[in-house]
Scaffold this active site. Structure first.
Site, PDB file in Angstrom:
ATOM      1  N   GLY A  67       0.840  -1.186   0.000  1.00 22.94           N
ATOM      2  CA  GLY A  67       0.000   0.000   0.000  1.00 22.94           C
ATOM      3  C   GLY A  67       0.873   1.232   0.000  1.00 22.94           C
ATOM      4  O   GLY A  67       2.038   1.170   0.388  1.00 22.94           O
TER       5      GLY A  67
ATOM      6  N   LEU B 132       6.695   1.906   4.680  1.00 26.58           N
ATOM      7  CA  LEU B 132       7.834   2.324   3.852  1.00 26.58           C
ATOM      8  C   LEU B 132       8.432   3.633   4.356  1.00 26.58           C
ATOM      9  O   LEU B 132       9.608   3.906   4.136  1.00 26.58           O
ATOM     10  CB  LEU B 132       7.407   2.468   2.388  1.00 26.58           C
ATOM     11  CG  LEU B 132       7.006   1.164   1.684  1.00 26.58           C
ATOM     12  CD1 LEU B 132       6.490   1.453   0.286  1.00 26.58           C
ATOM     13  CD2 LEU B 132       8.186   0.206   1.616  1.00 26.58           C
TER      14      LEU B 132
ATOM     15  N   HIS C 130      -4.503   1.405   7.416  1.00 26.45           N
ATOM     16  CA  HIS C 130      -3.148   1.990   7.508  1.00 26.45           C
ATOM     17  C   HIS C 130      -3.003   3.145   6.513  1.00 26.45           C
ATOM     18  O   HIS C 130      -2.500   4.214   6.859  1.00 26.45           O
ATOM     19  CB  HIS C 130      -2.123   0.873   7.237  1.00 26.45           C
ATOM     20  CG  HIS C 130      -0.689   1.292   7.236  1.00 26.45           C
ATOM     21  ND1 HIS C 130       0.242   0.804   8.133  1.00 26.45           N
ATOM     22  CD2 HIS C 130       0.003   2.150   6.437  1.00 26.45           C
ATOM     23  CE1 HIS C 130       1.431   1.348   7.886  1.00 26.45           C
ATOM     24  NE2 HIS C 130       1.319   2.162   6.847  1.00 26.45           N
ATOM     25  N   GLU C 131      -3.476   2.929   5.272  1.00 28.41           N
ATOM     26  CA  GLU C 131      -3.300   3.966   4.236  1.00 28.41           C
ATOM     27  C   GLU C 131      -4.241   5.151   4.445  1.00 28.41           C
ATOM     28  O   GLU C 131      -3.844   6.298   4.229  1.00 28.41           O
ATOM     29  CB  GLU C 131      -3.492   3.367   2.833  1.00 28.41           C
ATOM     30  CG  GLU C 131      -2.550   2.216   2.476  1.00 28.41           C
ATOM     31  CD  GLU C 131      -1.079   2.486   2.743  1.00 28.41           C
ATOM     32  OE1 GLU C 131      -0.639   3.652   2.697  1.00 28.41           O
ATOM     33  OE2 GLU C 131      -0.353   1.508   3.024  1.00 28.41           O
TER      34      GLU C 131
ATOM     35  N   HIS D 286      -2.731   7.394   6.858  1.00 26.65           N
ATOM     36  CA  HIS D 286      -1.710   8.271   6.254  1.00 26.65           C
ATOM     37  C   HIS D 286      -2.345   9.565   5.740  1.00 26.65           C
ATOM     38  O   HIS D 286      -1.778  10.652   5.905  1.00 26.65           O
ATOM     39  CB  HIS D 286      -1.024   7.573   5.067  1.00 26.65           C
ATOM     40  CG  HIS D 286       0.173   6.742   5.433  1.00 26.65           C
ATOM     41  ND1 HIS D 286       1.292   7.264   6.063  1.00 26.65           N
ATOM     42  CD2 HIS D 286       0.442   5.433   5.233  1.00 26.65           C
ATOM     43  CE1 HIS D 286       2.186   6.296   6.235  1.00 26.65           C
ATOM     44  NE2 HIS D 286       1.700   5.179   5.752  1.00 26.65           N
TER      45      HIS D 286
ATOM     46  N   GLN E  84       3.052   9.981   1.078  1.00 29.79           N
ATOM     47  CA  GLN E  84       4.333   9.282   1.229  1.00 29.79           C
ATOM     48  C   GLN E  84       5.282   9.569   0.067  1.00 29.79           C
ATOM     49  O   GLN E  84       6.469   9.262   0.147  1.00 29.79           O
ATOM     50  CB  GLN E  84       4.116   7.768   1.343  1.00 29.79           C
ATOM     51  CG  GLN E  84       3.443   7.352   2.648  1.00 29.79           C
ATOM     52  CD  GLN E  84       3.353   5.862   2.752  1.00 29.79           C
ATOM     53  OE1 GLN E  84       2.429   5.252   2.236  1.00 29.79           O
ATOM     54  NE2 GLN E  84       4.340   5.241   3.398  1.00 29.79           N
TER      55      GLN E  84
HETATM   56 NI    NI Z   1       2.659   3.353   5.751  1.00 33.28          NI
END
Ligand code: NI
Length: 183
Positions: A46, A94, A135-136, A139, A51
């Site tokens: 993902g 990441l 999780h995404e 973000h 990011q």
């Molecule tokens: Ni992440």
């Protein structure tokens, strides 16, 4: 389609609440393609747009469902409209290389979004896909998985996170194509 550099913990863009996308145009479609390429290059499951430094509500996921199938989505302005259950599982990111911890999340989620062609997408997800989506979406709100750990766990990680924020990456953990993580 260029692979874009991954922003690392400490970069303010990771703490920004991303803006909703207004019109889904070629710039947005290009961003989606780059996110897919970048996620693939880094072996991620993902990736959220901030990011790679773009604070817009766009994310991609590509999660194995079983040995044959993967769930692959590009989501614009995603919204988690329903949550059920609770489950703990290991996550990495990441943007936070070298750190993997168990995070408690909803077991099942209902997500509504648009795809890169402006069509409505509805996803009923559970397990690993539900985890990756949560999780995404986090973000996009400037929330990192380490924020969801216990105070004690965060205390243990404080030095490692501060080092990342100073630009000191742990040995061998600089995200690079083939590295893995996220979701
Ligand atoms: Ni992440």
């Amino acid at each position: 389609m260029p692979v874009r550099p991954i922003r690392i913990y400490g970069d303010p863009v990771l703490r920004q609440k991303s803006r909703r996308v207004g019109e889904i145009d070629d710039t947005v479609r290009c961003l989606v393609e780059d996110l897919r390429e970048t996620m693939k290059a880094y072996n991620g499951v993902g990736l959220a747009a901030n990011q790679v430094g773009v604070a817009q509500r766009v994310l991609v996921v590509d999660v194995p469902i079983d040995e044959q199938q993967r769930a692959s989505h590009a989501l614009i302005n995603p919204m988690i409209s329903k949550r059920e259950g609770s489950e703990s599982g290991e996550e990495g990111c990441l943007s936070i290389p070298g750190i993997w911890e168990d995070v408690t999340r909803s077991q099942r989620v209902h997500v509504e979004a648009l795809d890169e062609n402006g069509r409505n997408v509805v996803i009923e997800a559970e397990g690993y896909l539900a985890r990756a989506l949560q999780h995404e979406v986090d973000h996009l709100d400037g929330v990192l998985f380490t924020d969801r750990l216990s105070a004690l766990k965060r205390q243990f990680l404080r030095r490692s996170l501060e080092a990342l924020a100073r630009g000191e990456l742990p040995e061998g953990s600089r995200p690079q194509p083939g590295g893995g993580g996220d979701g």
